[in-house]
Structure formats: C-alpha cells, structure tokens
Design a protein around this motif. Sequence first.
Motif, short mmCIF file in Angstrom:
data_model
loop_
_atom_site.label_atom_id
_atom_site.label_comp_id
_atom_site.label_asym_id
_atom_site.label_seq_id
_atom_site.Cartn_x
_atom_site.Cartn_y
_atom_site.Cartn_z
N ASP A 114 2.73 5.52 29.70
CA ASP A 114 2.61 6.60 30.69
C ASP A 114 2.12 7.87 30.02
OD1 ASP A 114 3.55 5.05 32.82
OD2 ASP A 114 5.64 5.54 32.36
N LEU A 115 1.29 8.60 30.73
CA LEU A 115 0.75 9.87 30.26
C LEU A 115 0.74 10.85 31.41
CD1 LEU A 115 -0.85 11.58 28.10
CD2 LEU A 115 -2.92 10.58 29.07
N MET A 116 1.34 12.01 31.20
CA MET A 116 1.29 13.10 32.17
C MET A 116 0.39 14.19 31.60
SD MET A 116 3.15 12.48 34.87
CE MET A 116 3.08 14.11 35.57
N LEU A 117 -0.54 14.66 32.41
CA LEU A 117 -1.41 15.77 32.02
C LEU A 117 -1.08 16.95 32.93
CD1 LEU A 117 -4.69 13.73 31.66
CD2 LEU A 117 -3.29 14.64 29.80
N ILE A 118 -0.76 18.08 32.32
CA ILE A 118 -0.39 19.27 33.08
C ILE A 118 -1.25 20.41 32.55
CG2 ILE A 118 1.48 20.86 33.66
CD1 ILE A 118 3.37 18.41 32.84
N ALA A 119 -2.07 21.00 33.42
CA ALA A 119 -3.02 22.01 32.95
C ALA A 119 -3.20 23.12 33.97
CB ALA A 119 -4.37 21.36 32.66
N ASP A 120 -3.50 24.30 33.45
CA ASP A 120 -3.94 25.43 34.25
C ASP A 120 -5.35 25.78 33.82
OD1 ASP A 120 -1.59 25.89 35.78
OD2 ASP A 120 -0.65 26.77 34.01
#
Length: 113
Positions: free
Chosen positions: A18-24
């Motif tokens: 699993d990979l979560m990508l969180i970006a602004d």
Amino acid sequence: MVEHMEGKCKMQFMGTHDLMLIADADWDETGKKAMIDGVGKLKIIKWLVYQFSPTTQGWKDDDGTIHFEGGLKSQFGNGELAAFLQLDPDGTVTGHVQILRGLRLPIKGIRIV
C-alpha cells in the motif's frame, strides 16, 4: 492557489504494498505549474514516510492531466529517490520511483481527494 490531493496506490517492491500519496500543489497564476509539498507513505510491515523534496514540481496539460516530478527523501536520511507521477483526469494515478540505475518501482492507484 493551493490544491490538496491524495492518492491511494499500490507499489510493486518485493511484493505489492500500500502507498498513500498526500500532496499540496501551489499553482502559479496561470494554473499550469506548481511547487509540490507532501509525503508518500509506504507500508512495508510498518508505514515508512518519504517527504517530497523542496524541488518537486508539477505541471498541468491542457487536457487536465497533472504531472509531478521530483524526489522522495527517506525518513532514515540516506538519500533521495527520483519519482514521477501522473494524475489523469479520470482520477487514475500512475508513475514510478527510481531506486537504482534502470530499476523503477511502478506505482498504480486512484486519486481519492
């Protein structure tokens, strides 16, 4: 204008993880180029956190496709991995992380925010 994005993905590395990508994305006045701030969280037994490098950039095509290119800094302080992501208008996330010369770990998923 800042746009918040999150993706739920899978990465192939000695199995599927699993990979979560969180970006602004801080888009410029044209809405076509952005500086990116965020993290990638990879679950291999426990969650490992990789901060996006300060030079990570994004750009948007006329069809709405968003591209990210930059580095992921290890939480252990042992370097930075080159990364490329593409967010298609339908919410599909694809890309890769370069770990060695010629060795890329594929990323596939979907944008959830």
